[in-house]
Design a protein around this motif. Structure first.
Motif, PDB file in Angstrom:
ATOM      1  N   LEU A  49      -4.724 -11.920   9.633  1.00  0.00           N
ATOM      2  CA  LEU A  49      -5.988 -11.192   9.709  1.00  0.00           C
ATOM      3  C   LEU A  49      -5.753  -9.701   9.521  1.00  0.00           C
ATOM      4  N   GLY A  50      -4.683  -9.171  10.108  1.00  0.00           N
ATOM      5  CA  GLY A  50      -4.364  -7.754   9.942  1.00  0.00           C
ATOM      6  C   GLY A  50      -4.078  -7.391   8.506  1.00  0.00           C
ATOM      7  N   ILE A  51      -3.383  -8.261   7.777  1.00  0.00           N
ATOM      8  CA  ILE A  51      -3.091  -7.999   6.363  1.00  0.00           C
ATOM      9  C   ILE A  51      -4.379  -7.937   5.562  1.00  0.00           C
ATOM     10  N   VAL A  52      -5.278  -8.871   5.801  1.00  0.00           N
ATOM     11  CA  VAL A  52      -6.537  -8.949   5.055  1.00  0.00           C
ATOM     12  C   VAL A  52      -7.487  -7.814   5.444  1.00  0.00           C
ATOM     13  N   ALA A  53      -7.539  -7.497   6.731  1.00  0.00           N
ATOM     14  CA  ALA A  53      -8.556  -6.568   7.227  1.00  0.00           C
ATOM     15  C   ALA A  53      -8.123  -5.103   7.228  1.00  0.00           C
ATOM     16  N   THR A  54      -6.882  -4.801   6.822  1.00  0.00           N
ATOM     17  CA  THR A  54      -6.431  -3.409   6.831  1.00  0.00           C
ATOM     18  C   THR A  54      -7.225  -2.602   5.808  1.00  0.00           C
ATOM     19  N   ASN A  55      -7.932  -1.608   6.312  1.00  0.00           N
ATOM     20  CA  ASN A  55      -8.739  -0.749   5.425  1.00  0.00           C
ATOM     21  C   ASN A  55      -8.919   0.605   6.105  1.00  0.00           C
ATOM     22  N   THR A  56      -7.902   1.471   5.947  1.00  0.00           N
ATOM     23  CA  THR A  56      -7.979   2.803   6.545  1.00  0.00           C
ATOM     24  C   THR A  56      -8.668   3.806   5.639  1.00  0.00           C
ATOM     25  N   GLY A  57      -8.901   3.408   4.405  1.00  0.00           N
ATOM     26  CA  GLY A  57      -9.478   4.340   3.431  1.00  0.00           C
ATOM     27  C   GLY A  57      -8.408   5.029   2.617  1.00  0.00           C
ATOM     28  N   ASN A  58      -7.158   4.865   2.981  1.00  0.00           N
ATOM     29  CA  ASN A  58      -6.042   5.468   2.262  1.00  0.00           C
ATOM     30  C   ASN A  58      -5.178   4.324   1.739  1.00  0.00           C
ATOM     31  N   ALA A  59      -5.119   4.183   0.417  1.00  0.00           N
ATOM     32  CA  ALA A  59      -4.419   3.058  -0.194  1.00  0.00           C
ATOM     33  C   ALA A  59      -2.933   3.037   0.160  1.00  0.00           C
ATOM     34  N   VAL A  60      -2.310   4.198   0.267  1.00  0.00           N
ATOM     35  CA  VAL A  60      -0.883   4.264   0.588  1.00  0.00           C
ATOM     36  C   VAL A  60      -0.646   3.790   2.022  1.00  0.00           C
ATOM     37  N   VAL A  61      -1.459   4.250   2.963  1.00  0.00           N
ATOM     38  CA  VAL A  61      -1.336   3.839   4.368  1.00  0.00           C
ATOM     39  C   VAL A  61      -1.610   2.345   4.495  1.00  0.00           C
ATOM     40  N   ASP A  62      -2.655   1.878   3.805  1.00  0.00           N
ATOM     41  CA  ASP A  62      -2.956   0.432   3.837  1.00  0.00           C
ATOM     42  C   ASP A  62      -1.773  -0.386   3.341  1.00  0.00           C
ATOM     43  N   ALA A  63      -1.149   0.049   2.252  1.00  0.00           N
ATOM     44  CA  ALA A  63      -0.002  -0.673   1.691  1.00  0.00           C
ATOM     45  C   ALA A  63       1.164  -0.678   2.679  1.00  0.00           C
ATOM     46  N   MET A  64       1.388   0.440   3.376  1.00  0.00           N
ATOM     47  CA  MET A  64       2.479   0.510   4.352  1.00  0.00           C
ATOM     48  C   MET A  64       2.218  -0.437   5.530  1.00  0.00           C
ATOM     49  N   ILE A  65       0.987  -0.430   6.021  1.00  0.00           N
ATOM     50  CA  ILE A  65       0.637  -1.309   7.142  1.00  0.00           C
ATOM     51  C   ILE A  65       0.755  -2.772   6.724  1.00  0.00           C
ATOM     52  N   GLN A  66       0.213  -3.100   5.558  1.00  0.00           N
ATOM     53  CA  GLN A  66       0.285  -4.477   5.083  1.00  0.00           C
ATOM     54  C   GLN A  66       1.730  -4.915   4.847  1.00  0.00           C
ATOM     55  N   GLY A  67       2.574  -4.007   4.348  1.00  0.00           N
ATOM     56  CA  GLY A  67       3.987  -4.319   4.137  1.00  0.00           C
ATOM     57  C   GLY A  67       4.687  -4.602   5.467  1.00  0.00           C
ATOM     58  N   ALA A  68       4.384  -3.800   6.483  1.00  0.00           N
ATOM     59  CA  ALA A  68       4.978  -4.010   7.805  1.00  0.00           C
ATOM     60  C   ALA A  68       4.516  -5.341   8.402  1.00  0.00           C
ATOM     61  N   LEU A  69       3.237  -5.659   8.238  1.00  0.00           N
ATOM     62  CA  LEU A  69       2.722  -6.923   8.750  1.00  0.00           C
ATOM     63  C   LEU A  69       3.342  -8.112   8.018  1.00  0.00           C
ATOM     64  N   ARG A  70       3.541  -7.979   6.702  1.00  0.00           N
ATOM     65  CA  ARG A  70       4.188  -9.056   5.948  1.00  0.00           C
ATOM     66  C   ARG A  70       5.639  -9.249   6.410  1.00  0.00           C
TER      67      ARG A  70
END
Length: 135
Positions: free
Chosen positions: A18-39
Protein backbone atom coordinates in the motif's frame (compact mmCIF):
# COMPACT_ATOMS: atom_id res chain seq x y z
CA UNK A 1 7.68 -15.42 19.61
CA UNK A 2 10.46 -15.14 17.02
CA UNK A 3 11.04 -12.05 14.94
CA UNK A 4 9.77 -13.84 11.81
CA UNK A 5 6.59 -14.97 13.55
CA UNK A 6 5.92 -11.40 14.66
CA UNK A 7 6.40 -10.19 11.09
CA UNK A 8 4.03 -12.88 9.80
CA UNK A 9 1.46 -11.92 12.43
CA UNK A 10 1.40 -8.31 11.28
CA UNK A 11 -0.13 -7.14 8.01
CA UNK A 12 3.36 -5.77 7.15
CA UNK A 13 3.49 -7.01 3.57
CA UNK A 14 0.15 -5.46 2.69
CA UNK A 15 1.13 -2.19 4.37
CA UNK A 16 4.38 -2.06 2.37
CA UNK A 17 2.51 -2.70 -0.90
CA UNK A 18 0.00 0.00 0.00
CA UNK A 19 2.87 2.38 0.79
CA UNK A 20 4.45 1.77 -2.62
CA UNK A 21 1.17 2.46 -4.42
CA UNK A 22 0.04 5.38 -2.27
CA UNK A 23 3.33 7.33 -2.07
CA UNK A 24 2.61 10.78 -3.46
CA UNK A 25 4.61 13.60 -1.88
CA UNK A 26 4.40 15.77 -4.98
CA UNK A 27 8.13 15.35 -5.60
CA UNK A 28 8.94 12.58 -8.09
CA UNK A 29 12.48 12.11 -6.76
CA UNK A 30 11.32 11.75 -3.13
CA UNK A 31 8.52 9.41 -4.21
CA UNK A 32 11.02 7.23 -6.09
CA UNK A 33 13.33 7.10 -3.04
CA UNK A 34 10.48 6.14 -0.70
CA UNK A 35 9.15 3.53 -3.11
CA UNK A 36 12.67 2.11 -3.58
CA UNK A 37 13.12 1.80 0.19
CA UNK A 38 9.73 0.11 0.54
CA UNK A 39 10.57 -2.32 -2.27
CA UNK A 40 13.86 -3.16 -0.51
CA UNK A 41 11.88 -3.86 2.70
CA UNK A 42 9.51 -6.08 0.75
CA UNK A 43 12.39 -8.06 -0.78
CA UNK A 44 13.98 -8.51 2.64
CA UNK A 45 10.68 -9.67 4.08
CA UNK A 46 10.15 -12.15 1.23
CA UNK A 47 13.70 -13.53 1.66
CA UNK A 48 13.38 -13.95 5.44
CA UNK A 49 13.54 -17.57 6.64
CA UNK A 50 10.18 -19.19 7.15
CA UNK A 51 9.33 -20.60 10.56
CA UNK A 52 7.23 -23.74 10.62
CA UNK A 53 5.10 -23.96 13.72
CA UNK A 54 4.26 -27.51 14.73
CA UNK A 55 0.58 -28.13 15.33
CA UNK A 56 -1.29 -31.01 16.91
CA UNK A 57 -3.10 -33.19 14.36
CA UNK A 58 -5.93 -35.63 15.03
CA UNK A 59 -4.98 -39.29 15.46
CA UNK A 60 -7.62 -40.12 12.86
CA UNK A 61 -5.34 -38.34 10.34
CA UNK A 62 -2.10 -40.30 10.93
CA UNK A 63 1.32 -39.37 9.52
CA UNK A 64 2.35 -40.75 6.11
CA UNK A 65 3.75 -44.27 6.14
CA UNK A 66 6.37 -46.12 4.10
CA UNK A 67 6.98 -49.84 3.48
CA UNK A 68 9.33 -51.43 5.96
CA UNK A 69 10.54 -54.90 6.99
CA UNK A 70 11.81 -55.57 10.51
CA UNK A 71 12.97 -58.55 12.54
CA UNK A 72 11.77 -59.53 16.01
CA UNK A 73 13.87 -62.50 17.03
CA UNK A 74 13.16 -65.24 14.48
CA UNK A 75 10.00 -63.53 13.19
CA UNK A 76 10.10 -61.24 10.16
CA UNK A 77 7.40 -58.60 9.86
CA UNK A 78 6.59 -56.29 7.01
CA UNK A 79 4.11 -53.50 6.68
CA UNK A 80 3.89 -49.76 6.57
CA UNK A 81 5.16 -47.59 9.39
CA UNK A 82 5.47 -43.88 9.98
CA UNK A 83 8.39 -41.99 11.39
CA UNK A 84 8.47 -41.43 15.14
CA UNK A 85 6.18 -38.59 16.25
CA UNK A 86 5.05 -37.00 19.52
CA UNK A 87 1.65 -38.34 20.62
CA UNK A 88 -0.93 -36.99 23.07
CA UNK A 89 -3.04 -39.66 24.78
CA UNK A 90 -6.53 -39.49 26.25
CA UNK A 91 -5.14 -39.84 29.77
CA UNK A 92 -3.30 -36.50 29.34
CA UNK A 93 0.17 -38.01 28.85
CA UNK A 94 2.55 -37.45 25.95
CA UNK A 95 4.85 -40.09 24.47
CA UNK A 96 7.02 -41.01 21.52
CA UNK A 97 4.88 -42.99 19.09
CA UNK A 98 4.54 -44.19 15.52
CA UNK A 99 1.71 -45.48 13.34
CA UNK A 100 1.79 -48.90 11.68
CA UNK A 101 -0.41 -50.54 9.06
CA UNK A 102 -0.54 -54.36 8.83
CA UNK A 103 -2.94 -56.21 6.54
CA UNK A 104 -4.82 -52.97 5.92
CA UNK A 105 -5.37 -52.22 9.63
CA UNK A 106 -3.75 -49.17 11.20
CA UNK A 107 -2.61 -49.03 14.83
CA UNK A 108 -0.82 -46.48 16.96
CA UNK A 109 2.20 -47.78 18.89
CA UNK A 110 3.14 -45.69 21.91
CA UNK A 111 6.37 -46.02 23.87
CA UNK A 112 5.40 -47.36 27.27
CA UNK A 113 6.90 -46.74 30.69
CA UNK A 114 9.03 -49.86 30.32
CA UNK A 115 10.74 -48.32 27.26
CA UNK A 116 9.11 -50.88 24.98
CA UNK A 117 6.45 -50.07 22.45
CA UNK A 118 3.04 -51.25 23.51
CA UNK A 119 -0.31 -50.88 21.81
CA UNK A 120 -2.56 -48.12 23.08
CA UNK A 121 -5.88 -47.15 21.56
CA UNK A 122 -5.93 -43.88 23.40
CA UNK A 123 -3.87 -41.62 21.08
CA UNK A 124 -6.00 -38.57 20.37
CA UNK A 125 -3.48 -36.24 18.67
CA UNK A 126 0.07 -36.25 17.30
CA UNK A 127 2.67 -33.84 15.92
CA UNK A 128 5.98 -34.06 14.10
CA UNK A 129 9.12 -33.40 16.09
CA UNK A 130 10.65 -30.02 15.28
CA UNK A 131 13.61 -30.02 12.92
CA UNK A 132 17.02 -30.31 14.53
CA UNK A 133 19.11 -27.13 14.69
CA UNK A 134 21.43 -26.61 11.69
CA UNK A 135 24.37 -25.34 13.76
Amino acid sequence: MSERMIIDALPARNNILLGIVATNTGNAVVDAMIQGALRACLEELDDAPKVEVQEWRRASDPPPTHNETWHDGDEVYSGETSMKVWAYCADGTQHDAHYEIHDGNGQWFVEGKDDKFSEHGNVTHWMYYPAAPKD
